[in-house]
Design a protein around this motif. Sequence first.
Motif, PDB file in Angstrom:
ATOM      1  N   PHE A   4       0.841  -1.203   0.000  1.00 46.27           N
ATOM      2  CA  PHE A   4       0.000   0.000   0.000  1.00 46.27           C
ATOM      3  C   PHE A   4       0.879   1.256   0.000  1.00 46.27           C
ATOM      4  O   PHE A   4       0.650   2.197  -0.776  1.00 46.27           O
ATOM      5  CB  PHE A   4      -0.921  -0.009   1.231  1.00 46.27           C
ATOM      6  N   GLY A   5       1.904   1.266   0.845  1.00 45.13           N
ATOM      7  CA  GLY A   5       2.804   2.423   0.926  1.00 45.13           C
ATOM      8  C   GLY A   5       3.529   2.679  -0.387  1.00 45.13           C
ATOM      9  O   GLY A   5       3.677   3.822  -0.819  1.00 45.13           O
ATOM     10  N   LEU A   6       3.926   1.589  -1.012  1.00 45.99           N
ATOM     11  CA  LEU A   6       4.642   1.683  -2.289  1.00 45.99           C
ATOM     12  C   LEU A   6       3.740   2.295  -3.362  1.00 45.99           C
ATOM     13  O   LEU A   6       4.136   3.206  -4.099  1.00 45.99           O
ATOM     14  CB  LEU A   6       5.059   0.274  -2.709  1.00 45.99           C
ATOM     15  N   LYS A   7       2.522   1.791  -3.412  1.00 41.71           N
ATOM     16  CA  LYS A   7       1.550   2.267  -4.392  1.00 41.71           C
ATOM     17  C   LYS A   7       1.231   3.751  -4.147  1.00 41.71           C
ATOM     18  O   LYS A   7       1.218   4.561  -5.081  1.00 41.71           O
ATOM     19  CB  LYS A   7       0.278   1.413  -4.259  1.00 41.71           C
ATOM     20  N   LEU A   8       1.019   4.086  -2.893  1.00 39.59           N
ATOM     21  CA  LEU A   8       0.714   5.476  -2.542  1.00 39.59           C
ATOM     22  C   LEU A   8       1.886   6.387  -2.912  1.00 39.59           C
ATOM     23  O   LEU A   8       1.697   7.479  -3.447  1.00 39.59           O
ATOM     24  CB  LEU A   8       0.393   5.560  -1.042  1.00 39.59           C
ATOM     25  N   SER A   9       3.103   5.910  -2.664  1.00 38.17           N
ATOM     26  CA  SER A   9       4.284   6.747  -2.916  1.00 38.17           C
ATOM     27  C   SER A   9       4.356   7.192  -4.371  1.00 38.17           C
ATOM     28  O   SER A   9       4.791   8.298  -4.666  1.00 38.17           O
ATOM     29  CB  SER A   9       5.562   6.000  -2.528  1.00 38.17           C
TER      30      SER A   9
ATOM     31  N   SER B 106       7.735   2.472   4.009  1.00 37.39           N
ATOM     32  CA  SER B 106       7.484   1.915   2.671  1.00 37.39           C
ATOM     33  C   SER B 106       7.240   3.034   1.665  1.00 37.39           C
ATOM     34  O   SER B 106       7.613   2.914   0.495  1.00 37.39           O
ATOM     35  CB  SER B 106       6.327   0.915   2.694  1.00 37.39           C
ATOM     36  N   ILE B 107       6.662   4.131   2.099  1.00 41.04           N
ATOM     37  CA  ILE B 107       6.491   5.289   1.204  1.00 41.04           C
ATOM     38  C   ILE B 107       7.864   5.841   0.838  1.00 41.04           C
ATOM     39  O   ILE B 107       8.149   6.127  -0.329  1.00 41.04           O
ATOM     40  CB  ILE B 107       5.621   6.369   1.889  1.00 41.04           C
ATOM     41  N   ALA B 108       8.728   5.953   1.847  1.00 34.90           N
ATOM     42  CA  ALA B 108      10.086   6.474   1.606  1.00 34.90           C
ATOM     43  C   ALA B 108      10.835   5.576   0.631  1.00 34.90           C
ATOM     44  O   ALA B 108      11.496   6.045  -0.295  1.00 34.90           O
ATOM     45  CB  ALA B 108      10.838   6.579   2.925  1.00 34.90           C
TER      46      ALA B 108
END
Length: 151
Positions: free
Chosen positions: A14-19, A44-46
Amino acid sequence: MKIDIPSEQAMQEFGLKLSKLLTGGVTLELIGDVGAGKTTLTRSIARGLGITDPIHSPTFTISNRYETQSELQVAHYDFYRLSDAGIMKDELAEVLEDERTITIIEWGDIVEEILPDSRITIRIRSDSEHSRQLDCIAHNQLTQKILEQLL
Ligand SMILES: Nc1ncnc2c1ncn2[C@@H]1O[C@H](COP(=O)(O)OP(=O)(O)OP(=O)(O)O)[C@@H](O)[C@H]1O
Ligand SMILES: [Mg+2]
């Protein structure tokens, strides 16, 4: 928008997709109890933004900044230990205006009134060791579009 996250790996995805959908000037307000997964999601966003530095919760420094591989920067705040943001509020206000910075805030209730409309509030609820429920709220059109693309 509600999203079920069955595992830590799903949170990372989810974090990857959002990033990939985030643009400079967007703020993420992460709400949830201790251990909900706010810092895990931030990590995960970072990672998705190409940040290779280790992400540590800014527990004592209140804020950390990271360079991404593009012109974007990530500012990560954690106001957990503060009852009054003091001058950190002025610093945050400046960062929030920077069009090249994505700002991620944990425990932001004490700065709530300066958080911009270009923001997504993500509430993380935990009902078992690994499963989480996300409740995402966009506060303007731009961030609403970001949420729509997550579906
Ligand atoms: N689905 C999940 N999503 C996120 N974290 C998970 C998940 N399942 C298990 N975890 C674990 O839960 C913990 C979350 O800790 P994290 O530091 O991210 O929480 P936090 O919300 O930032 O807490 P704090 O308020 O103390 O800063 C980690 O140990 C992580 O491995
Ligand atoms: Mg944290």
